[in-house]
Enzyme design. Structure first.
Site, PDB file in Angstrom:
ATOM      1  N   ARG A  68      41.284  57.046 -15.498  1.00 56.91           N
ATOM      2  CA  ARG A  68      41.902  58.103 -14.670  1.00 56.91           C
ATOM      3  C   ARG A  68      41.304  59.446 -15.083  1.00 56.91           C
ATOM      4  O   ARG A  68      41.820  60.104 -15.993  1.00 56.91           O
ATOM      5  CB  ARG A  68      43.415  58.130 -14.883  1.00 56.91           C
ATOM      6  CG  ARG A  68      44.160  56.889 -14.413  1.00 56.91           C
ATOM      7  CD  ARG A  68      45.647  57.021 -14.761  1.00 56.91           C
ATOM      8  NE  ARG A  68      46.492  56.123 -14.014  1.00 56.91           N
ATOM      9  CZ  ARG A  68      47.110  55.060 -14.547  1.00 56.91           C
ATOM     10  NH1 ARG A  68      46.953  54.767 -15.803  1.00 56.91           N
ATOM     11  NH2 ARG A  68      47.897  54.301 -13.793  1.00 56.91           N
TER      12      ARG A  68
ATOM     13  N   CYS B 293      45.078  47.137 -10.997  1.00 53.63           N
ATOM     14  CA  CYS B 293      45.244  47.991 -12.177  1.00 53.63           C
ATOM     15  C   CYS B 293      46.577  48.731 -12.214  1.00 53.63           C
ATOM     16  O   CYS B 293      46.739  49.682 -12.965  1.00 53.63           O
ATOM     17  CB  CYS B 293      44.090  48.979 -12.273  1.00 53.63           C
ATOM     18  SG  CYS B 293      43.963  50.058 -10.838  1.00 53.63           S
TER      19      CYS B 293
ATOM     20  N   HIS C  43      52.677  64.609 -17.853  1.00 49.03           N
ATOM     21  CA  HIS C  43      51.395  64.450 -18.541  1.00 49.03           C
ATOM     22  C   HIS C  43      51.554  64.112 -20.010  1.00 49.03           C
ATOM     23  O   HIS C  43      50.828  63.301 -20.555  1.00 49.03           O
ATOM     24  CB  HIS C  43      50.564  65.720 -18.383  1.00 49.03           C
ATOM     25  CG  HIS C  43      50.492  66.172 -16.972  1.00 49.03           C
ATOM     26  ND1 HIS C  43      50.212  67.456 -16.609  1.00 49.03           N
ATOM     27  CD2 HIS C  43      50.690  65.491 -15.829  1.00 49.03           C
ATOM     28  CE1 HIS C  43      50.247  67.554 -15.300  1.00 49.03           C
ATOM     29  NE2 HIS C  43      50.540  66.373 -14.809  1.00 49.03           N
TER      30      HIS C  43
HETATM   31  C1  PEP Z   1      48.377  52.779  -8.977  1.00 47.44           C
HETATM   32  O1  PEP Z   1      48.738  53.532  -8.073  1.00 47.44           O
HETATM   33  O2  PEP Z   1      48.740  51.603  -9.063  1.00 47.44           O
HETATM   34  C2  PEP Z   1      47.432  53.232 -10.002  1.00 47.44           C
HETATM   35  C3  PEP Z   1      46.934  52.398 -10.880  1.00 47.44           C
HETATM   36  O3  PEP Z   1      47.117  54.552 -10.050  1.00 47.44           O
HETATM   37  P1  PEP Z   1      48.097  55.696 -10.561  1.00 47.44           P
HETATM   38  O4  PEP Z   1      49.197  55.024 -11.336  1.00 47.44           O
HETATM   39  O5  PEP Z   1      47.252  56.587 -11.398  1.00 47.44           O
HETATM   40  O6  PEP Z   1      48.552  56.338  -9.293  1.00 47.44           O
END
Ligand code: PEP
Ligand code: MG
Length: 754
Positions: A473, A679, A366
């Site tokens: 997020r 993303c 984190h």
């Molecule tokens: C992903 O899994 O590509 C994403 C954008 O979410 P995270 O990195 O928060 O799992």
């Protein structure tokens, strides 16, 4: 009799007097060796100091030939002195010359001495030198004498740390204490930072070394030990300490705190003339030196616990150290810590923070996420960092190479200064792009959005001129909170996010917790395979109270505006349907109670579980939008744990199977007229972003620092031409070359900056 020899205390008093005299470092050291020799009835007393080139140099002697001072040297591990420095142990020998490690140095004239006692000069577990006494007679020194010499060595260590010795070392040989060090770690957050060390948990600095009244000091030690034991018991008794790791750590603390051996060593040091706090420090320094040399990872791990405990005991004895609070933060602060929570990093004044160095910390921890959000270069997994620096040391954090330079020599500093200026020029270049349209040479507009998760991310929207937040997020807000945010608190935060975004859209993602993303205030379940465990939407649907509260807060916050919400880790269309019905239910509830609701609610999914690829048309028939989470999609498609550095880079996203999958998604979404974006991390790397645009993606979301480089790339890209070259290579049986190499060559040929 064990206990209260007047000798050591008298010696310490004399040493203190010698230290207070207004004389030079060499003269002081010369005086000190005479005092020690006389007090210990030894014919020889010598001090060796460790230089940066791993050589121990004789700095002062009483009894050996004076002409050997600054001439006699031994490498670490060479001779008895070198052995003491290498092992951080005391050597007590009645017949030194018959020891296999004995190295004869004719210029010293030491061949006539048999009895030998040498101890390491340690500070915070680091070897600074070696202190030796010798006698002609074959004698073994008593336990009290060993103890007394160790205590004396501690005083000498403080003297070294105070400085003044650099100038008297052999020319051109810097001392170890100020030695430049280059350490390797793992990149946590990109960038380069130059500044000065601020210890996150400042060591309690013991300045009062020499005790006047043994009984008084023993009493202080006993009282503080009692308080320490009680406080550990209290922590264990607290109801929120449930089973698991936290409890294990506290149990270990309790064991150490009650360890008689530990207490006895400290009492002995007090009897030898130290204050209670100096005794704690002395024993800890010794323990630490030995444990640092251990190859047993379990023991080394326990060292952290012991360090913590010793620090707590010191705080009991002399109160809290001056914390390096924001007000005291130097202008270019680089925080060095074993580890820290995300919220703790946010407590530092961002304007003064130039970097972060952690002994622990992984790429997905984190604090790493927050460091990235703040744009602070960070390097983790830097073994021993905390004990290798003092507050105020110059330091460079290289978040490109994953290196840290402590006390860098001037040429390294100059080189990095240039690197920082180069990066600044690049940033200025990117800023100039802010007002330029995000359109390719052949006229394709590409929407560049930001990934965010904290309020500190929001100013990046203006700085980067991004078109909105493509992924918010929300779990980050929960992870940095000390308790579960109530519905009203959530409403306020989401509103602030939307206010900060203004007209630009924000796509919220519902809580992606579980697995490795643990909320400290929620009970978590140990899982064998957390990435594929009870997480995200699974947890949300099985325990709907948390998800419903979040949905309600988002609906409130978006009253009178558009709400875009997507669900993470959806593995089937049915799961999306279930999530949507929760939203519908909350909407009905709000309407029934005459609350204002959003103008539009658009619901989507993160496409990050491969199963969805096989019911993509059904899914597209029900959602308002999809966003490809390429980080997870790639991890699950290739069965490689994205957090495991051994396998995370084993396969390449710019390869046939993954590019085909991405193409299939964008093609099917176009047919269904459903907006699609991406993303994951690949959106923020110019080369892979170039491939995404060629595949047909027109909305991509990335970290703030990636917007400039990606925009620069796409403004030099002719999509039609690349597409014509790339797509045939994805057809079955058409090509078996290296797609990454092809893309890189294409970029080079066409002057596309990637
Ligand atoms: C992903 O899994 O590509 C994403 C954008 O979410 P995270 O990195 O928060 O799992
Ligand atoms: Mg994901």
């Amino acid at each position: 009799m064990r206990g209260s020899p007047a000798g050591p205390r008298l010696l310490l008093r004399r040493l203190r007097e010698a230290m207070a005299e207004p004389i030079g470092a060499q003269e002081r050291l010369d005086k000190i060796v005479v005092l020690i020799a006389a007090n210990m009835v030894a014919e020889v007393c010598s001090v060796y100091i460790l230089r940066a080139d791993d050589v121990l140099e004789l700095f002062a002697t009483e009894g050996l030939n004076r002409s050997a001072v600054h001439q006699t040297t031994l490498r670490v591990r060479e001779g008895l002195v070198g052995l003491i420095a290498a092992e951080a142990i005391a050597l007590n020998l009645s017949d030194a010359r018959s020891h296999p490690a004995f190295a004869y140095r004719p210029e010293t004239g030491e061949e006539v001495y048999n009895g030998f006692l040498g101890v390491p000069v340690l500070r915070a577990g680091r070897i600074l030198g070696v202190l030796v006494v010798q006698n002609r007679a074959r004698r073994t020194y008593s336990e009290e004498e060993v103890e007394a010499l160790q205590t004396t060595a501690m005083v000498i260590a403080e003297m070294f740390a105070a400085g003044g010795f650099e100038t008297i070392a052999r020319p051109g040989a810097p001392l170890d204490l100020r030695r430049p060090m280059r350490l390797h770690g793992t990149v946590l957050s990109d960038g380069v930072g130059l500044g000065y060390v601020v210890l996150h948990e400042p060591r309690v600095v013991v300045t009062d070394l020499i005790g006047e009244d043994v009984d008084h000091e023993l009493g202080r030690l006993a009282t503080s030990l009692d308080k320490l034991r009680l406080s550990v018991d209290d922590m264990l008794a607290r109801r929120d300490v449930t089973d698991g790791e936290h409890r294990d750590v506290l149990e270990t603390y309790r064991m150490f705190a009650r360890d008689r051996g530990w207490a006895r060593k400290m009492e002995d040091a007090v009897r030898n003339g130290l204050t209670a706090e100096a005794a704690v420090e002395r024993v800890q320094s010794d323990t630490r030196a030995r444990m640092l040399r251990s190859t047993d990872p379990y023991l080394r791990e326990r060292l952290h616990d012991l360090d913590d405990l010793a620090n707590r005991l010191l705080r009991e004895l002399i109160g809290r150290p001056q914390l390096d609070g924001a007000d005291k933060l130097p202008k270019d602060a680089i925080v060095v810590a074993r580890n820290m929570g995300a919220a703790e990093l946010l407590d530092y004044d961002r304007d003064r923070l130039r970097g972060l160095v952690l002994e622990e910390g992984g790429p997905t921890s984190h604090v790493t996420i927050v460091a990235r959000a703040l744009g602070i270069p960070a390097v983790g997994q830097v073994a021993g960092a905390v004990s290798l620096v003092e507050r105020g040391d110059a330091v460079i954090v290289d978040g490109e190479a994953g290196e840290v330079h402590f006390r860098p020599p001037s040429d390294v500093e100059t080189a990095y200064g240039e690197k920082v200026r180069f990066r600044a020029r690049r940033q200025a270049q990117y800023r100039r792009l802010r007002s330029k349209p995000s359109v390719t040479i052949d006229g394709h507009a590409v929407t560049l959005q930001l990934n965010a998760g904290l309020l500190v991310d929001m100013p990046h929207l203006d700085e980067s001129a991004a078109a909105g937040i493509g992924l918010f997020r929300t779990e980050l807000l929960f992870m940095v909170a000390s308790q579960l945010p109530r519905v009203n608190e959530q409403v306020a935060i989401y509103r602030r996010v939307m206010d900060a975004a203004g007209d630009r859209p924000v796509t919220f993602r519902s809580l992606d917790i579980g697995g490795d993303k643990i909320l400290p205030y929620l009970r978590s379940v140990e899982e064998e395979n957390p990435a594929m465990g009870w997480r995200a939407i699974r947890l949300g649907l099985d325990r709907p109270a948390l998800l419903r509260t979040q949905i309600r807060a988002l609906l409130h916050a978006a009253a009178g505006r558009d709400l875009r919400l997507m669900f993470p880790m959806v593995a089937s269309t049915a799961e999306f349907r279930a999530a949507r019905s929760l939203v519908d239910r909350e909407l009905r509830h709000l309407k029934r109670h005459a609350h204002r609701i959003p103008d539009y609610v658009r619901l989507g999914v993160m496409l990050e579980v491969p199963s969805l690829l096989f019911e993509i048309d059904e899914l597209l028939g029900e959602v308002d939008f999809v966003s490809v989470g390429s980080n997870d999609l790639f991890q699950f498609m290739t069965a490689t744990d994205r957090g495991n550095i051994r396998v995370a880079d084993r396969y390449d996203p710019l390869s046939l199977p993954f590019l085909r999958a991405l193409k299939r998604i964008v093609d099917r979404a176009a047919l269904a007229h459903v907006p699609v974006s991406l993303c994951g991390e690949i959106a923020g790397r110019p080369l892979s972003a170039m491939a995404l645009i060629a595949l047909g993606y027109r909305t991509i979301s990335m970290s703030p620092s990636a917007i400039g480089p990606v925009k620069e790339m796409l403004r030099a890209l002719d999509v039609g031409r690349l597409r014509a070259r790339l797509l045939p290579r994805l057809e079955p049986g058409r090509w078996n070359g290296d797609l990454r190499a092809f893309l890189a060559e294409y970029a080079a040929e066409h002057d596309i900056p990637v």
